[in-house]
Design a protein around this motif. Sequence first.
Motif, PDB file in Angstrom:
ATOM      1  N   GLU A  60       0.830  -1.208   0.000  1.00  0.00           N
ATOM      2  CA  GLU A  60       0.000   0.000   0.000  1.00  0.00           C
ATOM      3  C   GLU A  60       0.864   1.259   0.000  1.00  0.00           C
ATOM      4  O   GLU A  60       0.570   2.225  -0.718  1.00  0.00           O
ATOM      5  N   LYS A 205      -6.144   1.746  -6.376  1.00  0.00           N
ATOM      6  CA  LYS A 205      -5.428   2.866  -5.766  1.00  0.00           C
ATOM      7  C   LYS A 205      -6.408   3.958  -5.343  1.00  0.00           C
ATOM      8  O   LYS A 205      -6.213   4.590  -4.295  1.00  0.00           O
ATOM      9  N   LYS A 207      -9.428   3.545  -4.243  1.00  0.00           N
ATOM     10  CA  LYS A 207     -10.033   3.113  -2.981  1.00  0.00           C
ATOM     11  C   LYS A 207      -9.069   3.317  -1.822  1.00  0.00           C
ATOM     12  O   LYS A 207      -9.466   3.718  -0.726  1.00  0.00           O
ATOM     13  N   LEU A 208      -7.807   3.026  -2.064  1.00  0.00           N
ATOM     14  CA  LEU A 208      -6.790   3.199  -1.022  1.00  0.00           C
ATOM     15  C   LEU A 208      -6.652   4.665  -0.641  1.00  0.00           C
ATOM     16  O   LEU A 208      -6.634   5.017   0.549  1.00  0.00           O
ATOM     17  N   LYS A 211      -9.642   5.772   1.300  1.00  0.00           N
ATOM     18  CA  LYS A 211      -9.608   5.230   2.655  1.00  0.00           C
ATOM     19  C   LYS A 211      -8.702   6.055   3.558  1.00  0.00           C
ATOM     20  O   LYS A 211      -9.046   6.336   4.713  1.00  0.00           O
ATOM     21  N   LEU A 234      -0.536   2.801   8.589  1.00  0.00           N
ATOM     22  CA  LEU A 234      -0.432   3.216   7.189  1.00  0.00           C
ATOM     23  C   LEU A 234      -0.180   4.720   7.086  1.00  0.00           C
ATOM     24  O   LEU A 234       0.651   5.168   6.285  1.00  0.00           O
TER      25      LEU A 234
END
Length: 293
Positions: A60, A205, A207-208, A211, A234
């Motif tokens: 990630e 990406k 969605k990441l 988030k 993260l």
Amino acid sequence: MNRSEGLVQRKNAAQASSNVYKSDEVANESDDDKSGTAAAEKDEVEDLDSKEARLTLMEEVLLLGLKDKEGYTSFWNDCLSSGLRGCIIAELALKGRIELEKTGMRRRSLLNRKIKCKSDVLTGDVLLDEALKHIKETNPPETTQSWIEYLSGETWNPMKLRYQLRNVRERLAKNLVEKGVCTTEKQNFVLFDMTTHPLNDKSIKSKLVKKVQDSVLSRWTNDVHRMDRRMLMLIYLSHVSDVLENAFAPLSDDDYEIAMKRVRYMLDLDPEQEAQREGTNELLWAIIAALSK
């Protein structure tokens, strides 16, 4: 009442009882069908989730650092190497494979406590299992900061160079290709050719990024211990790796200011104090302490 009338009544009662049993059986079958349908729907949802790329922390962080079209990270980013090694230790901690040694009667700082192997069960990820093997076989144990230096090769001790994890970015990029997130191309940079990994599926990406943005905006809590531990790490590790800015770039000016203010609040927290909170994972805060020095 004669015998024949009694037989007729018992026959009718038995028939009525049989009808009741059959109706209950039908109802039960209907309930079973409903529960079966619900279970099937749940399995279908889980199956769809399992098909979606499940990324590790290091994947990630690397994905946040990759340029979408160019498929490589910034040439000026010299923080990513140690950040990715921090991700590896954090991932092992979140999976319950390693932990900090107990503090004992005399409380010691997070950076002075050693990492111990809690479980040697393989994770299925080559990089994680390689790091876990090193940690398990090392005697005496080493501190969090030492392991970040060993795994990244940034140590002055030549005896510890064998612990270095090599070609980490390339191996992570290959994982992203295998998961369908990126693709592989060759680009010419005049003096040399370089393998790049442009995005193949931009939705993952996106969605990441969403988030990460939501964690400090719509889902923000004033207590970091109420945040999801994985998301907490993260954010910290993305900042340390100098890629967090990429997740906030699409925000409006107002949202960007709010997001950065909350990130600064997180960065100003004292890991030693936060690690003393009940139910916390001390090793995660030891990683934060080691990388924020």
